[in-house]
Design an enzyme around this catalytic site. Structure first.
Site, mmCIF file in Angstrom:
data_model
loop_
_atom_site.group_PDB
_atom_site.id
_atom_site.type_symbol
_atom_site.label_atom_id
_atom_site.label_comp_id
_atom_site.label_asym_id
_atom_site.label_seq_id
_atom_site.Cartn_x
_atom_site.Cartn_y
_atom_site.Cartn_z
ATOM 1 N N LYS A 26 0.831 -1.213 0.000
ATOM 2 C CA LYS A 26 0.000 0.000 0.000
ATOM 3 C C LYS A 26 0.861 1.258 0.000
ATOM 4 C CE LYS A 26 -3.071 0.429 3.451
ATOM 5 N NZ LYS A 26 -2.922 1.688 4.228
ATOM 6 N N SER A 27 1.891 1.284 0.825
ATOM 7 C CA SER A 27 2.742 2.476 0.899
ATOM 8 C C SER A 27 3.412 2.744 -0.446
ATOM 9 C CB SER A 27 3.842 2.268 1.948
ATOM 10 O OG SER A 27 3.276 2.145 3.221
ATOM 11 N N ARG A 31 2.707 6.001 -3.264
ATOM 12 C CA ARG A 31 3.835 6.839 -3.692
ATOM 13 C C ARG A 31 4.083 6.731 -5.192
ATOM 14 N NH1 ARG A 31 4.035 5.614 1.540
ATOM 15 N NH2 ARG A 31 5.301 6.818 3.006
ATOM 16 N N GLY A 99 -5.237 7.671 5.617
ATOM 17 C CA GLY A 99 -4.363 8.662 6.248
ATOM 18 C C GLY A 99 -3.140 8.953 5.393
ATOM 19 N N ARG A 127 -8.809 11.539 12.766
ATOM 20 C CA ARG A 127 -7.356 11.392 12.919
ATOM 21 C C ARG A 127 -6.636 12.751 12.873
ATOM 22 N NH1 ARG A 127 -5.450 6.492 9.269
ATOM 23 N NH2 ARG A 127 -3.575 6.792 10.514
ATOM 24 N N GLN A 174 4.488 9.163 7.290
ATOM 25 C CA GLN A 174 3.524 10.041 6.611
ATOM 26 C C GLN A 174 3.952 11.492 6.762
ATOM 27 O OE1 GLN A 174 -0.364 9.033 8.069
ATOM 28 N NE2 GLN A 174 -0.304 6.987 7.177
ATOM 29 N N ASP A 324 2.020 -1.403 11.812
ATOM 30 C CA ASP A 324 0.691 -1.871 11.402
ATOM 31 C C ASP A 324 0.436 -3.323 11.813
ATOM 32 O OD1 ASP A 324 0.097 0.595 10.303
ATOM 33 O OD2 ASP A 324 0.852 0.056 8.328
ATOM 34 N N ARG A 400 -7.361 -3.650 9.557
ATOM 35 C CA ARG A 400 -6.433 -4.587 10.205
ATOM 36 C C ARG A 400 -7.037 -5.213 11.466
ATOM 37 N NH1 ARG A 400 -2.476 -3.837 6.622
ATOM 38 N NH2 ARG A 400 -1.856 -1.700 6.206
#
Ligand code: S3P
Length: 450
Positions: A26-27, A31, A99, A127, A174, A324, A400
């Site tokens: 995902k990260s 990007r 997020g 958040r 982040q 995570d 999660r």
């Protein structure tokens, strides 16, 4: 995107086996789309995570002027607008549950002359955004949030940015990434100082896109220097499997009797492998097979087998590399011999849910012995016996939490039901069919039976 049932139940299962691939990281996916959108020319991305969070980023970059399409072979092709070349979007940009998406996108637009309003779902709207509004204002952007520093957030980017030197007050990739992405369009050198290392995908990918970025380790921590106002060159990105998704089938294999599961081509970046290190210490049968370099990252296959676990202390210094994975680690710990103590968990309180509180409450509902403090959790395991289970767990808008407690249900005496399991689609489309393919008994439940 396939629909995910909102109530799922996991029943005791055994002999999980198979050789599978999990969706893209995902990260890295967020990007790749963002840097492709900020480059001049055509970026091609294979293995992109086609899950709700990343699709929000695709839509956001399109709203900011990038041209993005998915080819029939699954490759995503992004035509970027150039550094700071964003178009002002005509509508609010809704980042859903993500997020990472909203914080990184705020960085991208903070140093360009556009006004952008960001919103999100119920979870994202709770958040904290001050962690990025503070450093992004230093560039000269004007940013307003709702009282309490939450979404909706309006970013009025500056057309006259100044470079920034910023020391991260929390180990957050982040925040680091938001500052670096803003620095792309600031003149001179933007510097981020990272006292505790956290995931470095932005730095690695910026290099792949030709950015002028360098790092050195000093006594203040890792110092990252980025020279701004230099165009990015497009890149071909292959997104490896997400280790945070691989954690679920691997954890299920560890807990269910007579199991062996292999997950192929998983990202093994050292800033992401804290769970594997912890599982080794706990005595889990988990192995890295065929590690190799690909696109500036280490990838490899992970294989896990049914294991007897022992409790360990997981130090605070390891938290960023497995941030995570605590919900699923806590589930594993509930079956171990002895007590597992997890320290340095303050950041868990500001994830998709308050993961410290939600994990502890759900574990207790399943019969586990749990203690928590402001930033720690202790779980005392059953010593290898099944936990009672038999609970209905609310996912609290947190993918999660949903997947962790479905894994617990596979190894419990009684089925575990998860409400709000549709959130799994934010990061792991195909979770249910992948788990069922391994032999896990996870199935939708009608509202009347939950
Ligand atoms: C992410 C960083 C982490 C992580 C999140 C993804 C990223 O958050 O929890 O799922 O892609 O940069 P923080 O950087 O806020 O700890």
């Amino acid at each position: 995107m396939a629909e995910m049932a909102s109530i799922l139940s996991a029943r005791p299962s055994r002999a999980l086996s198979g050789d599978v691939s999990v969706p893209g990281d995902k990260s890295v996916s967020h990007r790749a789309v963002m840097l492709g959108a900020a480059a001049i020319g055509e970026t091609r991305i294979s293995g992109l995570l086609e899950a709700a969070d990343v699709i929000r980023t695709v839509q956001a970059m399109a709203a900011l002027g990038a041209h993005i399409e998915r080819h029939a072979d699954g490759t995503w092709v992004v035509q970027g607008v150039g550094v700071g070349g964003w178009k002002e979007p005509s509508e609010t940009i809704d980042f859903g549950n993500s997020g990472t998406g909203v914080r990184l996108a705020a960085g991208l637009v903070a140093t360009a002359p556009v006004k952008v309003i960001f919103t999100g779902d119920e979870s994202l709207s709770r958040r904290p955004m001050e962690r990025i509004t503070g450093p992004l204002s230093l560039f000269g952007a004007q940013i307003d949030t709702a009282p309490g520093g939450t979404l909706p957030m309006r970013v009025i980017g500056t057309d006259d940015p100044v470079p920034v030197e910023y020391t991260l007050p929390v180990p957050s990739a982040q925040v680091k990434s938001a500052v670096l992405l803003a620095g792309l369009n600031a003149p001179g050198e933007t510097i981020v100082i990272e006292p505790e290392p956290c995931r470095d995908h932005t730095e690695r990918m910026l290099k792949a896109f030709g950015a002028d970025i360098a790092e050195e380790i000093t006594d203040k921590g890792r110092v990252i220097r980025l020279a701004g106002q230099k165009e990015l060159t497009p890149a071909d990105i292959e997104v490896p499997g997400d280790p945070s998704s691989a954690a679920f089938p691997l954890a299920a294999a560890i807990l269910c009797p007579d199991s062996r599961v292999r997950v192929r081509n998983v990202l093994l970046n050292p800033t992401r492998t804290g769970l594997i290190e912890t599982l080794h210490e706990m005595g889990a049968e988990i192995r890295i097979l065929e590690p190799r370099q690909s696109g500036g990252e280490v990838i490899g296959h992970l294989q896990a087998e049914t294991s007897s676990l022992r409790g360990v202390t997981v130090p605070a210094s390891r938290a960023p590399s497995m941030i995570d994975e605590y919900p699923v680690l806590a589930v594993l710990a509930a079956f171990a011999h002895g007590t597992t103590r997890m320290e340095g968990l303050a950041e868990l309180r500001v994830k998709e849910s308050d993961r410290l509180a939600v994990t502890a409450k759900a574990l207790a509902a399943c019969g586990a012995e749990v203690k928590t403090g402001a930033d720690w959790m202790e779980v005392t395991g059953t010593g290898g016996k099944p936990l009672k289970g038999g609970a209905v767990i609310d996912a609290h808008h947190d993918h999660r939490i949903a997947m962790s407690f479905l894994v617990l249900g596979l190894a419990a005496e009684e089925p575990v039901t998860v409400r709000g399991a549709d959130m799994i689609a934010t990061s792991f489309p195909g979770f249910v069919s992948l788990m069922r393919g391994l032999g896990a008994d996870i199935a939708p439940v009608a509202e009347t039976d939950a």
